[in-house]
Design an enzyme around this catalytic site. Sequence first.
Site, mmCIF file in Angstrom:
data_model
loop_
_atom_site.group_PDB
_atom_site.id
_atom_site.type_symbol
_atom_site.label_atom_id
_atom_site.label_comp_id
_atom_site.label_asym_id
_atom_site.label_seq_id
_atom_site.Cartn_x
_atom_site.Cartn_y
_atom_site.Cartn_z
ATOM 1 N N GLY A 221 46.536 45.771 1.771
ATOM 2 C CA GLY A 221 46.637 46.353 3.105
ATOM 3 C C GLY A 221 45.648 47.485 3.246
ATOM 4 O O GLY A 221 44.810 47.700 2.360
ATOM 5 N N LYS A 222 45.744 48.212 4.328
ATOM 6 C CA LYS A 222 44.803 49.314 4.556
ATOM 7 C C LYS A 222 44.972 50.397 3.499
ATOM 8 O O LYS A 222 44.029 51.047 3.101
ATOM 9 C CB LYS A 222 45.071 49.930 5.932
ATOM 10 C CG LYS A 222 44.263 49.294 7.039
ATOM 11 C CD LYS A 222 44.354 50.153 8.301
ATOM 12 C CE LYS A 222 44.732 49.351 9.518
ATOM 13 N NZ LYS A 222 46.112 48.983 9.699
ATOM 14 N N GLU B 294 61.428 43.216 -1.320
ATOM 15 C CA GLU B 294 61.807 41.815 -1.477
ATOM 16 C C GLU B 294 60.526 40.980 -1.520
ATOM 17 O O GLU B 294 59.581 41.239 -0.766
ATOM 18 C CB GLU B 294 62.656 41.410 -0.266
ATOM 19 C CG GLU B 294 63.079 39.970 -0.240
ATOM 20 C CD GLU B 294 63.882 39.637 1.028
ATOM 21 O OE1 GLU B 294 64.237 38.472 1.189
ATOM 22 O OE2 GLU B 294 64.146 40.539 1.843
ATOM 23 N N ALA C 214 58.456 37.904 -0.587
ATOM 24 C CA ALA C 214 58.442 36.815 0.417
ATOM 25 C C ALA C 214 57.490 35.734 -0.083
ATOM 26 O O ALA C 214 56.271 35.866 0.015
ATOM 27 C CB ALA C 214 57.990 37.362 1.764
ATOM 28 N N ASP D 183 56.093 46.967 16.768
ATOM 29 C CA ASP D 183 54.829 46.363 16.336
ATOM 30 C C ASP D 183 55.056 44.915 15.895
ATOM 31 O O ASP D 183 54.580 44.483 14.846
ATOM 32 C CB ASP D 183 54.224 47.205 15.208
ATOM 33 C CG ASP D 183 52.729 46.978 15.058
ATOM 34 O OD1 ASP D 183 52.116 46.391 15.975
ATOM 35 O OD2 ASP D 183 52.173 47.392 14.025
ATOM 36 N N ASN E 97 52.751 40.999 11.035
ATOM 37 C CA ASN E 97 53.814 41.827 10.460
ATOM 38 C C ASN E 97 55.069 41.023 10.119
ATOM 39 O O ASN E 97 56.150 41.577 9.981
ATOM 40 C CB ASN E 97 54.175 42.961 11.418
ATOM 41 C CG ASN E 97 53.071 43.992 11.499
ATOM 42 O OD1 ASN E 97 52.246 44.094 10.588
ATOM 43 N ND2 ASN E 97 53.032 44.746 12.589
HETATM 44 N N1 LIG Z 1 57.042 41.530 0.087
HETATM 45 C C1 LIG Z 1 55.956 40.770 0.025
HETATM 46 N N2 LIG Z 1 56.029 39.521 -0.473
HETATM 47 C C2 LIG Z 1 54.908 38.750 -0.516
HETATM 48 N N3 LIG Z 1 53.684 39.152 -0.090
HETATM 49 C C3 LIG Z 1 53.573 40.388 0.416
HETATM 50 C C4 LIG Z 1 54.687 41.261 0.499
HETATM 51 N N4 LIG Z 1 54.283 42.406 1.051
HETATM 52 C C5 LIG Z 1 52.975 42.267 1.304
HETATM 53 N N5 LIG Z 1 52.536 41.062 0.924
HETATM 54 C C6 LIG Z 1 51.150 40.571 1.030
HETATM 55 O O1 LIG Z 1 50.271 41.659 0.825
HETATM 56 C C7 LIG Z 1 49.469 41.901 1.973
HETATM 57 C C8 LIG Z 1 49.274 43.395 2.150
HETATM 58 O O2 LIG Z 1 50.500 43.970 2.537
HETATM 59 P P1 LIG Z 1 50.584 45.433 3.130
HETATM 60 O O3 LIG Z 1 51.968 45.618 3.583
HETATM 61 O O4 LIG Z 1 50.033 46.419 2.181
HETATM 62 O O5 LIG Z 1 49.550 45.465 4.255
HETATM 63 P P2 LIG Z 1 49.601 44.881 5.705
HETATM 64 O O6 LIG Z 1 50.819 45.348 6.361
HETATM 65 O O7 LIG Z 1 49.341 43.416 5.683
HETATM 66 O O8 LIG Z 1 48.309 45.557 6.283
HETATM 67 P P3 LIG Z 1 48.143 46.988 6.868
HETATM 68 O O9 LIG Z 1 48.114 47.928 5.724
HETATM 69 O O10 LIG Z 1 46.849 46.856 7.541
HETATM 70 O O11 LIG Z 1 49.277 47.223 7.808
HETATM 71 C C9 LIG Z 1 50.206 41.228 3.104
HETATM 72 O O12 LIG Z 1 49.342 40.882 4.121
HETATM 73 C C10 LIG Z 1 50.854 40.039 2.418
HETATM 74 O O13 LIG Z 1 49.938 38.986 2.295
#
Ligand SMILES: Nc1ncnc2c1ncn2[C@@H]1O[C@H](COP(=O)(O)OP(=O)(O)OP(=O)(O)O)[C@@H](O)[C@H]1O
Length: 403
Positions: free
Chosen positions: A132-133, A201, A203, A246, A251
């Site tokens: 993510g960011k 959790e 996913a 959001d 999301n």
């Molecule tokens: N609980 C999870 N289970 C499986 N994959 C996940 C999980 N959380 C995040 N991911 C994967 O990791 C990526 C990055 O997640 P993260 O929450 O850091 O950023 P984001 O919300 O996608 O982006 P941003 O930081 O721009 O909001 C997600 O896009 C997803 O593919």
Amino acid sequence: MADVSNLEAAFERITVTDENDDLVASSTTATYHKSKGSLSTTVSLTGLAASSSAVNRQKLPLQKLAAANASRIVNASITKVTLPSQASQSRASADVPAHRRTLTDSVLYIQPSAAKQWSLPMFDIGKPLGKGKFGRVYLAKEKSTGFVCALKVLHKDEIAQGKVEKQVRREIEIQSHLAHPNVLRLFGHFHDNKRIILILEFAAKGELYKHLRREQRFPEWKAAQYIAQMAAALKYLHRKHVMHRDIKPENILVGIHGELKISDFGWSVHAPNNRRNTMCGTLDYLPPEMLRGAGKENFYNEKVDLWSLGVLAYEFLVGEAPFEDTQVMTYRKIARGEYTVPNFVSAEAKDLIKRLLVIDPEKRIPLEDVETHPWIVKYCQQGERAFDRASGGKFRSNLERES
Ligand SMILES: Nc1ncnc2c1ncn2[C@@H]1O[C@H](COP(=O)(O)OP(=O)(O)OP(=O)(O)O)[C@@H](O)[C@H]1O
């Protein structure tokens, strides 16, 4: 220490085998029920115990590793639980055969207040799940229990640079108090000098956004079931006075059984006591009242999520958002509620979209009525409206055949 002599422990074990029928993972559900006294506390969490550090070796498909796990994380009243004494722990586990005693208290008592007890060495870190960011997310296994989860690692300096401390705090505070099958669970968090780590959790089927881009658009049965799940999740959030603000495919994550899980609570707000004047979200999903009222206080309420649900339904069915255009045009179209629905979309689906994309927030169809709308009812038989616990989260095949 609390006396837990009145706790009943029940364990249920599920095994997952590979092509050669070798045990590769097992899932244990433990339910403790405190039956005495006026306060009845039920803790039910599932740990997925992967044998021979399967997570590290990465030999397993992730889906297999998580099978039967995700759907069984139910009803964890995590904030009400107190740690039992050693003596009572052994009393509680004495009735359980040794081979079933794989779930230890650490996993049962994951809770925000116990966050300081967690540290990175307590986890086997597996493959990166995404970026993510502000950090990376890794598949992980809690060593002592084998509990499979996702660890979101946020770097403190990046959070400070991005001035998102408030967002991160909000994400943790809000998400850690939520427990719904269509809301991604946050089991706990901890930090060291440089990082904040969220225990989430897992996913197994990743981002909904990627599914949508791959399939271009969803068939009506799937879109209807997804909207029903989102409506169930939003109803739960709104009941807890949380508005997400959001909602968009980026999301939303997908669980092992294809069930949706709302994530990313960085922009969500606990309605009472909060200012709600932050401009947030991508323009495509922004409701008209948020466009209009930037800078004012209390100019919108949880009905913003209803608008976004309408945009989501449209994007599921059409493959693009209804107001997608240049920024200026998107702004104008949202403010006027101007959009057209292609002819391949059914009349029932169009009707629901029309009832959600209403400029006046008070006139948007309430979530209760979304659940009983003819389009939803047509594709969601009883028990399939959201996440169907009884069938382990699987949607019935007759609906899948309809596609
Ligand atoms: N609980 C999870 N289970 C499986 N994959 C996940 C999980 N959380 C995040 N991911 C994967 O990791 C990526 C990055 O997640 P993260 O929450 O850091 O950023 P984001 O919300 O996608 O982006 P941003 O930081 O721009 O909001 C997600 O896009 C997803 O593919």
